[in-house]
Design a protein around this motif. Structure first.
Motif, PDB file in Angstrom:
ATOM      1  N   SER A   4       9.343   1.538  56.553  1.00  0.00           N
ATOM      2  CA  SER A   4      10.202   0.403  56.885  1.00  0.00           C
ATOM      3  C   SER A   4      10.473   0.389  58.390  1.00  0.00           C
ATOM      4  O   SER A   4      10.441   1.435  59.033  1.00  0.00           O
ATOM      5  CB  SER A   4      11.520   0.471  56.117  1.00  0.00           C
ATOM      6  N   TRP A   9      12.823   4.141  54.881  1.00  0.00           N
ATOM      7  CA  TRP A   9      12.081   4.154  53.627  1.00  0.00           C
ATOM      8  C   TRP A   9      10.582   4.301  53.853  1.00  0.00           C
ATOM      9  O   TRP A   9      10.042   3.781  54.817  1.00  0.00           O
ATOM     10  CB  TRP A   9      12.302   2.850  52.868  1.00  0.00           C
ATOM     11  N   ILE A  11       7.066   3.551  51.545  1.00  0.00           N
ATOM     12  CA  ILE A  11       6.531   2.934  50.329  1.00  0.00           C
ATOM     13  C   ILE A  11       5.124   3.472  50.126  1.00  0.00           C
ATOM     14  O   ILE A  11       4.343   3.572  51.074  1.00  0.00           O
ATOM     15  CB  ILE A  11       6.448   1.397  50.468  1.00  0.00           C
ATOM     16  N   ARG A  21       9.358   3.920  46.377  1.00  0.00           N
ATOM     17  CA  ARG A  21       9.970   4.082  47.689  1.00  0.00           C
ATOM     18  C   ARG A  21      10.688   5.421  47.718  1.00  0.00           C
ATOM     19  O   ARG A  21      11.210   5.894  46.717  1.00  0.00           O
ATOM     20  CB  ARG A  21      10.913   2.938  48.019  1.00  0.00           C
ATOM     21  N   TRP A  44       6.266  -4.381  55.559  1.00  0.00           N
ATOM     22  CA  TRP A  44       7.690  -4.687  55.555  1.00  0.00           C
ATOM     23  C   TRP A  44       7.979  -5.905  56.405  1.00  0.00           C
ATOM     24  O   TRP A  44       7.382  -6.097  57.453  1.00  0.00           O
ATOM     25  CB  TRP A  44       8.484  -3.530  56.148  1.00  0.00           C
ATOM     26  N   ASP A  48      13.768  -5.695  56.985  1.00  0.00           N
ATOM     27  CA  ASP A  48      13.775  -4.627  55.979  1.00  0.00           C
ATOM     28  C   ASP A  48      14.132  -5.123  54.584  1.00  0.00           C
ATOM     29  O   ASP A  48      14.321  -4.333  53.674  1.00  0.00           O
ATOM     30  CB  ASP A  48      14.754  -3.491  56.331  1.00  0.00           C
ATOM     31  N   GLU A  49      14.274  -6.434  54.386  1.00  0.00           N
ATOM     32  CA  GLU A  49      14.657  -6.966  53.083  1.00  0.00           C
ATOM     33  C   GLU A  49      13.472  -7.143  52.144  1.00  0.00           C
ATOM     34  O   GLU A  49      13.630  -7.039  50.936  1.00  0.00           O
ATOM     35  CB  GLU A  49      15.337  -8.320  53.256  1.00  0.00           C
ATOM     36  N   TRP A  50      12.316  -7.467  52.697  1.00  0.00           N
ATOM     37  CA  TRP A  50      11.163  -7.835  51.879  1.00  0.00           C
ATOM     38  C   TRP A  50       9.988  -6.912  52.131  1.00  0.00           C
ATOM     39  O   TRP A  50       9.812  -6.377  53.231  1.00  0.00           O
ATOM     40  CB  TRP A  50      10.725  -9.264  52.183  1.00  0.00           C
ATOM     41  N   LEU A  51       9.176  -6.778  51.113  1.00  0.00           N
ATOM     42  CA  LEU A  51       7.927  -6.045  51.193  1.00  0.00           C
ATOM     43  C   LEU A  51       6.837  -6.981  50.697  1.00  0.00           C
ATOM     44  O   LEU A  51       7.024  -7.684  49.694  1.00  0.00           O
ATOM     45  CB  LEU A  51       8.006  -4.805  50.296  1.00  0.00           C
ATOM     46  N   ARG A  63      11.614  -7.724  46.970  1.00  0.00           N
ATOM     47  CA  ARG A  63      12.692  -7.129  47.749  1.00  0.00           C
ATOM     48  C   ARG A  63      12.439  -5.628  47.861  1.00  0.00           C
ATOM     49  O   ARG A  63      11.752  -5.034  47.021  1.00  0.00           O
ATOM     50  CB  ARG A  63      14.045  -7.376  47.076  1.00  0.00           C
ATOM     51  N   TYR A  64      13.021  -5.020  48.865  1.00  0.00           N
ATOM     52  CA  TYR A  64      12.798  -3.593  49.086  1.00  0.00           C
ATOM     53  C   TYR A  64      13.219  -2.744  47.900  1.00  0.00           C
ATOM     54  O   TYR A  64      12.758  -1.624  47.721  1.00  0.00           O
ATOM     55  CB  TYR A  64      13.506  -3.126  50.363  1.00  0.00           C
ATOM     56  N   ASP A  65      14.105  -3.275  47.043  1.00  0.00           N
ATOM     57  CA  ASP A  65      14.548  -2.518  45.863  1.00  0.00           C
ATOM     58  C   ASP A  65      13.695  -2.802  44.631  1.00  0.00           C
ATOM     59  O   ASP A  65      13.990  -2.316  43.548  1.00  0.00           O
ATOM     60  CB  ASP A  65      16.015  -2.814  45.567  1.00  0.00           C
TER      61      ASP A  65
END
Length: 186
Positions: A4, A9, A11, A21, A44, A48-51, A63-65
């Motif tokens: 990230s 993070w 991935i 992650r 990323w 840092d919100e989206w992948l 989303r990163y989560d």
């Protein structure tokens, strides 16, 4: 493996292409997807919100989560994603959909696809938006297989060659303020 922008993070994909992650500080390990497909690239967003991930020639965004997993584009000539625009509205990727490798921009809000380069004998790869979003810098291999760096506006205009000579230039990276481009040359 991709990191990230805030370096918190990592991935990665396992042998079945499930995405995971890892929090670099705490060591927490979280599964993001259970794709059971072949993932070939991930990147990323600057926030840092989206992948973004390419799986079996299909672009996805999540989303990163791991939430809000959505298909963006399917194209059998896409194998990797290069980068997000600083505003998070566009993705860069290479494709040979019209011949040699060319660069394309996908606008996420509209699905509009823009071909940024059009060079029959040159393969364009390794593209990044500048931190201010005003330029896209990329590597191009010309007919003698020498790689040089170029830049172009996000709409495909104002093409400029940045490096020349007998060496190969690749692995470009902008400085955080966008004033410098670091790259390898050999």
């Amino acid at each position: 493996i991709t990191q990230s922008p805030d370096q918190q993070w990592l991935i990665f994909a396992d042998s079945s292409a499930n995405l995971y992650r890892i929090n670099r500080r705490s060591g927490r390990f979280d599964p993001l997807t259970t794709l059971q497909l072949t993932a070939s690239s991930a990147g990323w967003s600057h926030s840092d919100e989206w992948l973004s991930v390419v799986v079996n020639s299909t672009f996805y965004r999540l989303r990163y989560d791991g939430s809000q997993f959505a298909e963006l584009l399917t194209d059998t000539t896409i194998f990797r994603v290069f980068g997000w625009s600083p505003d998070g509205e566009s993705l860069l990727f290479p494709s040979y959909r019209d011949g040699p490798w060319e660069l394309y921009r996908l606008r996420l809000s509209t699905g509009q696809l823009t071909r940024l380069t059009d060079n029959e004998d040159i393969d364009e790869t390794d593209a990044q938006f500048s931190p201010d979003g005003e330029w896209i810098v990329y590597r191009a291999a010309n007919v003698d297989d020498t790689n040089h760096l170029f830049r172009v506006r996000p709409d495909g205009t104002d093409l400029q060659q940045l490096t020349s000579g007998a060496t190969n230039d690749y692995r470009l990276q902008f400085s955080p303020d966008g004033r410098w481009i670091v790259y390898e040359s050999c």
